[in-house]
Design a protein around this motif. Structure first.
Motif, PDB file in Angstrom:
ATOM      1  N   SER A  56       0.824  -1.212   0.000  1.00 33.63           N
ATOM      2  CA  SER A  56       0.000   0.000   0.000  1.00 33.63           C
ATOM      3  C   SER A  56       0.858   1.261   0.000  1.00 33.63           C
ATOM      4  O   SER A  56       0.443   2.312  -0.466  1.00 33.63           O
ATOM      5  CB  SER A  56      -0.931   0.000   1.224  1.00 33.63           C
ATOM      6  OG  SER A  56      -0.175  -0.091   2.417  1.00 33.63           O
ATOM      7  N   ARG A  57       2.079   1.150   0.546  1.00 33.17           N
ATOM      8  CA  ARG A  57       3.064   2.221   0.450  1.00 33.17           C
ATOM      9  C   ARG A  57       4.261   1.652  -0.307  1.00 33.17           C
ATOM     10  O   ARG A  57       5.153   1.072   0.290  1.00 33.17           O
ATOM     11  CB  ARG A  57       3.475   2.727   1.840  1.00 33.17           C
ATOM     12  CG  ARG A  57       2.345   3.355   2.618  1.00 33.17           C
ATOM     13  CD  ARG A  57       2.875   3.964   3.909  1.00 33.17           C
ATOM     14  NE  ARG A  57       3.835   5.023   3.643  1.00 33.17           N
ATOM     15  CZ  ARG A  57       4.573   5.621   4.592  1.00 33.17           C
ATOM     16  NH1 ARG A  57       4.468   5.221   5.852  1.00 33.17           N
ATOM     17  NH2 ARG A  57       5.407   6.585   4.278  1.00 33.17           N
ATOM     18  N   PRO A  58       4.267   1.804  -1.634  1.00 36.53           N
ATOM     19  CA  PRO A  58       5.276   1.097  -2.433  1.00 36.53           C
ATOM     20  C   PRO A  58       6.691   1.590  -2.155  1.00 36.53           C
ATOM     21  O   PRO A  58       6.981   2.781  -2.197  1.00 36.53           O
ATOM     22  CB  PRO A  58       4.858   1.415  -3.876  1.00 36.53           C
ATOM     23  CG  PRO A  58       3.445   1.878  -3.794  1.00 36.53           C
ATOM     24  CD  PRO A  58       3.315   2.541  -2.462  1.00 36.53           C
ATOM     25  N   TRP A  59       7.586   0.648  -1.869  1.00 38.17           N
ATOM     26  CA  TRP A  59       9.002   0.906  -1.688  1.00 38.17           C
ATOM     27  C   TRP A  59       9.773  -0.249  -2.300  1.00 38.17           C
ATOM     28  O   TRP A  59       9.278  -1.362  -2.378  1.00 38.17           O
ATOM     29  CB  TRP A  59       9.390   0.965  -0.202  1.00 38.17           C
ATOM     30  CG  TRP A  59       8.732   2.019   0.621  1.00 38.17           C
ATOM     31  CD1 TRP A  59       7.483   1.981   1.168  1.00 38.17           C
ATOM     32  CD2 TRP A  59       9.296   3.271   1.019  1.00 38.17           C
ATOM     33  NE1 TRP A  59       7.231   3.130   1.883  1.00 38.17           N
ATOM     34  CE2 TRP A  59       8.335   3.936   1.809  1.00 38.17           C
ATOM     35  CE3 TRP A  59      10.532   3.893   0.790  1.00 38.17           C
ATOM     36  CZ2 TRP A  59       8.569   5.197   2.356  1.00 38.17           C
ATOM     37  CZ3 TRP A  59      10.769   5.136   1.345  1.00 38.17           C
ATOM     38  CH2 TRP A  59       9.790   5.779   2.119  1.00 38.17           C
ATOM     39  N   VAL A  60      11.012   0.014  -2.711  1.00 37.53           N
ATOM     40  CA  VAL A  60      11.984  -1.050  -2.877  1.00 37.53           C
ATOM     41  C   VAL A  60      12.829  -1.019  -1.620  1.00 37.53           C
ATOM     42  O   VAL A  60      13.592  -0.071  -1.397  1.00 37.53           O
ATOM     43  CB  VAL A  60      12.870  -0.843  -4.116  1.00 37.53           C
ATOM     44  CG1 VAL A  60      13.966  -1.900  -4.150  1.00 37.53           C
ATOM     45  CG2 VAL A  60      12.052  -0.934  -5.386  1.00 37.53           C
ATOM     46  N   SER A  61      12.651  -2.016  -0.763  1.00 32.00           N
ATOM     47  CA  SER A  61      13.391  -2.082   0.503  1.00 32.00           C
ATOM     48  C   SER A  61      14.457  -3.152   0.395  1.00 32.00           C
ATOM     49  O   SER A  61      14.170  -4.293   0.018  1.00 32.00           O
ATOM     50  CB  SER A  61      12.444  -2.405   1.660  1.00 32.00           C
ATOM     51  OG  SER A  61      11.460  -1.393   1.787  1.00 32.00           O
ATOM     52  N   ILE A  62      15.694  -2.796   0.733  1.00 31.63           N
ATOM     53  CA  ILE A  62      16.813  -3.734   0.687  1.00 31.63           C
ATOM     54  C   ILE A  62      17.473  -3.762   2.056  1.00 31.63           C
ATOM     55  O   ILE A  62      17.843  -2.713   2.604  1.00 31.63           O
ATOM     56  CB  ILE A  62      17.833  -3.326  -0.391  1.00 31.63           C
ATOM     57  CG1 ILE A  62      17.173  -3.395  -1.769  1.00 31.63           C
ATOM     58  CG2 ILE A  62      19.066  -4.219  -0.344  1.00 31.63           C
ATOM     59  CD1 ILE A  62      18.078  -2.975  -2.897  1.00 31.63           C
ATOM     60  N   ALA A  63      17.579  -4.952   2.611  1.00 34.26           N
ATOM     61  CA  ALA A  63      18.203  -5.125   3.920  1.00 34.26           C
ATOM     62  C   ALA A  63      19.399  -6.056   3.783  1.00 34.26           C
ATOM     63  O   ALA A  63      19.381  -7.002   2.988  1.00 34.26           O
ATOM     64  CB  ALA A  63      17.206  -5.705   4.920  1.00 34.26           C
ATOM     65  N   SER A  64      20.445  -5.787   4.556  1.00 32.17           N
ATOM     66  CA  SER A  64      21.626  -6.646   4.566  1.00 32.17           C
ATOM     67  C   SER A  64      22.164  -6.688   5.988  1.00 32.17           C
ATOM     68  O   SER A  64      22.757  -5.725   6.471  1.00 32.17           O
ATOM     69  CB  SER A  64      22.698  -6.107   3.610  1.00 32.17           C
ATOM     70  OG  SER A  64      23.813  -6.952   3.593  1.00 32.17           O
ATOM     71  N   GLU A  65      21.937  -7.814   6.674  1.00 39.82           N
ATOM     72  CA  GLU A  65      22.308  -7.929   8.084  1.00 39.82           C
ATOM     73  C   GLU A  65      23.788  -8.225   8.291  1.00 39.82           C
ATOM     74  O   GLU A  65      24.408  -7.719   9.222  1.00 39.82           O
ATOM     75  CB  GLU A  65      21.469  -9.028   8.738  1.00 39.82           C
ATOM     76  CG  GLU A  65      19.975  -8.729   8.733  1.00 39.82           C
ATOM     77  CD  GLU A  65      19.167  -9.892   9.278  1.00 39.82           C
ATOM     78  OE1 GLU A  65      19.791 -10.906   9.663  1.00 39.82           O
ATOM     79  OE2 GLU A  65      17.921  -9.789   9.307  1.00 39.82           O
ATOM     80  N   ARG A  66      24.414  -9.039   7.430  1.00 41.75           N
ATOM     81  CA  ARG A  66      25.801  -9.454   7.637  1.00 41.75           C
ATOM     82  C   ARG A  66      26.730  -9.000   6.511  1.00 41.75           C
ATOM     83  O   ARG A  66      27.927  -8.844   6.718  1.00 41.75           O
ATOM     84  CB  ARG A  66      25.865 -10.981   7.759  1.00 41.75           C
ATOM     85  CG  ARG A  66      25.042 -11.545   8.910  1.00 41.75           C
ATOM     86  CD  ARG A  66      25.053 -13.065   8.877  1.00 41.75           C
ATOM     87  NE  ARG A  66      26.419 -13.593   8.931  1.00 41.75           N
ATOM     88  CZ  ARG A  66      26.743 -14.858   8.658  1.00 41.75           C
ATOM     89  NH1 ARG A  66      25.782 -15.716   8.309  1.00 41.75           N
ATOM     90  NH2 ARG A  66      27.985 -15.260   8.726  1.00 41.75           N
ATOM     91  N   ASP A  67      26.173  -8.825   5.329  1.00 43.32           N
ATOM     92  CA  ASP A  67      26.976  -8.461   4.160  1.00 43.32           C
ATOM     93  C   ASP A  67      26.945  -6.949   3.963  1.00 43.32           C
ATOM     94  O   ASP A  67      26.171  -6.237   4.614  1.00 43.32           O
ATOM     95  CB  ASP A  67      26.419  -9.170   2.916  1.00 43.32           C
ATOM     96  CG  ASP A  67      27.447  -9.311   1.815  1.00 43.32           C
ATOM     97  OD1 ASP A  67      28.553  -8.770   1.961  1.00 43.32           O
ATOM     98  OD2 ASP A  67      27.132  -9.961   0.802  1.00 43.32           O
ATOM     99  N   ALA A  68      27.765  -6.445   3.083  1.00 41.50           N
ATOM    100  CA  ALA A  68      27.727  -5.047   2.641  1.00 41.50           C
ATOM    101  C   ALA A  68      27.693  -5.070   1.124  1.00 41.50           C
ATOM    102  O   ALA A  68      28.619  -5.583   0.481  1.00 41.50           O
ATOM    103  CB  ALA A  68      28.935  -4.272   3.145  1.00 41.50           C
TER     104      ALA A  68
END
Length: 782
Positions: free
Chosen positions: A756-768
């Motif tokens: 409903s709130r369009p985003w491209v979300s990218i998460a990286s917990e251990r990598d860069a």
């Protein structure tokens, strides 16, 4: 004169169908000047060469399938030029043929009924005003033979025209006269036979028209047939071809005939090369539903968007009274439901992706007539927020950094202020004023405006749109304004569009290690490029391309590229000032040679391993020259490639079986990981959520054995279609078009529902990792 140098157009066409590329080069040299004359009357001068190049490519594609012209190459080519110019703003997906034009007038019906060879000579001699001696080489005849053919074709046209008139059930008193008009025109009637014809014609408007068209074949062809093939540019084309332009065409033919036989190959090769590497489409595109009727633009010059003086002038958009307070809604309409309105307007305006400080961007204006009647002519005012200015044609956005010399024309085409989908727009202070023809019932239209955001632009305020069409008024404003961060749009389009991408790495683990062989097959526990002393890979084994790799690009059936971008990335050898980025070379499917691609836009970022860049260049023309699924090759020079190095080809296509959609391409070099383990980039301009979406995400320096990488479009983590297919480890060194391990390069295909709130979300917990590109297409109502 040898048989080789005197081949007619018909003979050259047959040779092309037999696979002779040099024959097409000769056709190109014969007809390119005329194609340029028409193109320059349909599009701005800086786009004309692109239209001509793509038109020749389309004609070659049609001829390769065994279709297209048999002898009348010029008229077929000109029709495709006109349709190509129209396609650049409408995303047309219909088949390209030149013989399915709607035939209305009897003169046009008669012309279409003639043999193609007769039609060809009439076009050249009567419409373009060429002398028989000039046309003779195209027909494979002597000058006398061409003159005789033209005479027979004129007589055949007259007989066919009279037959068309007679079969249309004319009044009984006209029939005997119509039967004699052919002989009357040639002076074949006696004075006694001519007298009743004279008397009848004086009092019969219909027969007087027939007589006039029989007497002046040239006028009939120029005023009736030419507009059907060339559209509103017919008058300008005919006038130009009757001027010194025809002299240049004649000189070109003489030059080609005078070349020694072996030099013909050089000329042909040059022509095909021009078509293969011509400058790309404009970066901004617009479309309407496939069922929308095609009509001509309003006769308004691009610098004057007011209504024609012959009509009552409503107040221009700048004087449309605004509501007393700001309205947060993104959409407004005309009269409410239940009122007897003949037309209803809905309007939206939004930033595509995001308007980011010190970067260029795109603002999308969309209108739709939801009523049952056409609107009056439409006038629109787009007011931009402070610090956001429209980019005029020929201007390079100041936020673009480049590490190599670029063509000014490329940047000029990036600004769509001008005629788009029938719109005529002009700059007006802190915004744009536009006008267009009426919007038909159920018809939609869109304009994508290139803008530049200043480094000091304040946040909060978004663009505002005010529209009027006769008594109708509509107002809309964007829910989002300028942002300090995010990914601006590189390209946007509405229509039957979809996104596709592929790519591969330029580096590989060293040969001779069992663990390396396993890693290439995506097995074992040493799949990270950081675990190996990476070396350049050379998949094509050619001596002049020491660094190369391949990837397959799969396109939908019947697809045509409306935009294509080549991206490449690598780490810098050492920290310090950004270095000049070297070009790469690209080879299309089925081609033997690489084409050098220089970057027109370079972004730099700081990864934990050191500085890295992402370079960009538009390659739409190169993709359209092939226009099919196949394997693409990319090559780099013999340079030190520390860390990661690779490439990706991102394409927006139009295809008949694709549902009506909205598409946007966002790009930029953004590091995800460490302190910034979650980055969200708004997907503005794609409409409301809960729609099916497809995303092609390009990320650099991902490690397969470091989990915790996630991608979302606003509805939670999504699973990629390639690699390990792990939604908790998306960036695992995979590309669907390459297979095996693509160390440090990820080109992922992700499908899901848009939130409903369009985003491209990218998460990286251990990598860069370094985000590069997100190309997203979303199903939408036409």
């Amino acid at each position: 004169m040898s048989a080789e140098t005197s081949q007619s157009d018909a003979e050259l066409i047959q040779a092309v169908r037999g696979g002779d590329a040099t024959a097409y080069g000769r056709l190109y040299e014969r007809h390119v000047a005329a194609a340029r004359v028409l193109a320059r009357r349909l599009v701005p001068d800086d786009e004309a060469e692109d239209v001509v190049a793509e038109a020749f490519t389309r004609v070659l594609d049609v001829m390769g399938r065994g279709d297209g012209p048999e002898a009348a190459f010029r008229t077929h080519l000109l029709t495709v030029v006109r349709r190509t110019a129209d396609h650049r703003t409408r995303l047309s997906t219909g088949p390209e043929t030149a013989d399915d034009e709607p035939v209305r007038a009897p003169a046009a019906v008669a012309y279409q009924s003639l043999p193609e060879r007769w039609r060809a000579v009439l076009w050249h001699v009567e419409v373009e005003g060429a002398r028989p001696a000039e046309v003779a080489p195209l027909l494979g005849l002597s000058a006398n033979g061409a003159a005789a053919l033209a005479y027979r074709a004129r007589e055949g046209l007259r007989q066919a025209y009279l037959q068309t008139r007679l079969t249309a059930s004319p009044p009984l008193e006209c029939r005997p006269v119509l039967g004699k008009l052919g002989a009357y025109v040639k002076g074949g009637l006696t004075r006694r036979e001519s007298k009743p014809v004279d008397e009848h014609v004086r009092g019969c408007d219909a027969c007087r028209t027939v007589l006039a068209e029989l007497t002046d074949v040239r006028r009939a062809l120029r005023t009736v047939v030419a507009p059907l093939l060339l559209g509103p540019a017919a008058g300008g084309y005919v006038a130009a071809m009757s001027s010194p332009v025809r002299l240049r065409v004649r000189r070109t033919l003489a030059w080609v005939r005078a070349l020694p036989g072996r030099q013909h190959v050089v000329v042909a090769t040059g022509a095909l090369t021009v078509m293969a590497v011509a400058a790309a489409f404009a970066l901004v595109s617009a479309d309407r539903p496939e069922t929308a009727p095609v009509s001509q633009p309003l006769p308004i010059e691009p610098s004057h968007a007011e209504p024609p003086s012959s009509r009552p002038r409503p107040a221009p958009p700048s004087r449309v009274p605004a509501p007393p307070s700001r309205v947060p809604a993104r959409e407004s309409a005309g009269p409410p439901a239940g009122t007897p309105a003949k037309a209803r307007l809905t309007a939206t305006i939004s930033a595509m992706g995001a308007l980011v400080r010190d970067r260029p961007g795109i603002v999308a204006m969309r209108l739709r007539n939801t009523g049952k009647k056409a609107t009056a002519p439409v006038y629109a005012a787009i007011d931009l927020p402070p610090g956001v200015t429209p980019v005029p044609p020929g201007t390079r956005p100041s936020g673009v950094t480049s590490s190599a010399r670029t063509s000014p024309a490329t940047h000029g085409r990036a600004a769509p202020v001008g005629a788009v989908d029938g719109w005529s727009c002009r700059l007006a202070g802190q915004g744009v004023r536009c006008a267009r023809r009426p919007l038909g019932a159920g018809e939609a239209t869109a304009v994508f405006l290139r803008v530049q955001v200043a480094a000091s632009a304040p946040g909060g305020e978004g663009p505002i749109l005010r529209v009027e069409a006769g008594p109708l008024r509509a107002r809309a404003e964007s829910a989002a304004g300028v942002r300090a961060s995010g990914a601006p749009a590189r390209f946007a389009a509405d229509g039957k569009v979809a996104v596709r991408a592929t790519g591969n790495s330029f580096v590989d683990c060293p040969d001779g290690h069992d663990d390396c062989a396993m890693a290439r097959r995506r097995h074992g526990d040493q799949r990270d490029n950081d675990l190996w002393p990476m070396r350049p890979q050379d998949q094509d084994d050619e001596p002049d391309t020491p660094v190369s790799s391949a990837a397959r690009l799969a396109l939908p059936k019947g697809a045509r590229a409306v935009w294509a971008g080549l991206y490449w990335s690598a780490g810098a050898p050492e920290a310090g000032e950004p270095q000049e980025v070297a070009p790469v070379r690209l080879r299309a499917p089925g081609r033997k040679r690489y084409v050098e691609i220089r970057p027109t836009h370079v972004d730099w970022a700081e990864l934990p391993s050191g500085p890295a860049y992402q370079a960009f260049a538009e390659v739409t023309s190169l993709v359209n020259a092939v226009n099919r699924s196949g394997t693409w090759w990319a090559a780099a020079g013999p340079a030190d490639l520390p860390g990661h190095a690779g490439w990706s080809l991102v394409v927006v296509v139009s295809a008949p079986d694709v549902p009506y959609s909205r598409a946007v391409v966002l790009d930029g070099a953004t590091v995800v990981g460490g302190e910034h383990d979650l980055v969200r980039m708004p997907l503005g301009g794609l409409g409301r959520g809960a729609a099916d979406a497809r995303a092609q995400v390009v990320v650099w320096e991902g490690d397969a054995d470091l989990k915790g990488d996630k991608v979302s479009l606003g509805t939670g983590p999504l699973t990629p279609s390639g690699g390990d297919r792990d939604r908790d480890n998306v960036f695992d060194g995979s590309s669907g078009g390459a297979g095996g391990m693509t160390f440090g390069v990820d080109v992922d295909t992700i499908t899901g529902r848009l939130g409903s709130r369009p985003w491209v979300s990218i998460a990286s917990e251990r990598d860069a990792v370094m985000f590069g590109v997100a190309a997203v297409s979303v199903r939408a109502e036409p």
